[in-house]
Design a protein around this motif. Sequence first.
Motif, PDB file in Angstrom:
ATOM      1  N   SER A   1       0.843  -1.182   0.000  1.00 36.71           N
ATOM      2  CA  SER A   1       0.000   0.000   0.000  1.00 36.71           C
ATOM      3  C   SER A   1       0.884   1.240   0.000  1.00 36.71           C
ATOM      4  O   SER A   1       2.026   1.201   0.441  1.00 36.71           O
ATOM      5  N   CYS A   2       0.318   2.350  -0.476  1.00 38.44           N
ATOM      6  CA  CYS A   2       1.024   3.629  -0.412  1.00 38.44           C
ATOM      7  C   CYS A   2       0.875   4.265   0.965  1.00 38.44           C
ATOM      8  O   CYS A   2       1.603   5.172   1.310  1.00 38.44           O
ATOM      9  N   LEU A   3      -0.091   3.777   1.736  1.00 40.87           N
ATOM     10  CA  LEU A   3      -0.336   4.303   3.070  1.00 40.87           C
ATOM     11  C   LEU A   3       0.220   3.353   4.120  1.00 40.87           C
ATOM     12  O   LEU A   3       0.412   2.172   3.867  1.00 40.87           O
ATOM     13  N   ALA A   4       0.438   3.860   5.292  1.00 40.82           N
ATOM     14  CA  ALA A   4       0.906   3.022   6.393  1.00 40.82           C
ATOM     15  C   ALA A   4      -0.252   2.152   6.882  1.00 40.82           C
ATOM     16  O   ALA A   4      -1.413   2.533   6.764  1.00 40.82           O
TER      17      ALA A   4
END
Length: 55
Positions: free
Chosen positions: A29-32
């Motif tokens: 994912s690009c997010l945590a």
Amino acid sequence: MSGVLRVFMVDPAIAVDHIVVDTGGLQASCLAPPESYHPAFNQRPTTVGWLPEGE
């Protein structure tokens, strides 16, 4: 498996926001990923406090 994570200050203008340790099964994912909670340390997980009520 155990290890030691050492974080050193190189520049006083840099801050560590979060550290992610993937022990397997983490989707790319690009997010945590969401914060994990442990009952001994986080008795009641907090909710997002900056959203207006009802959103």
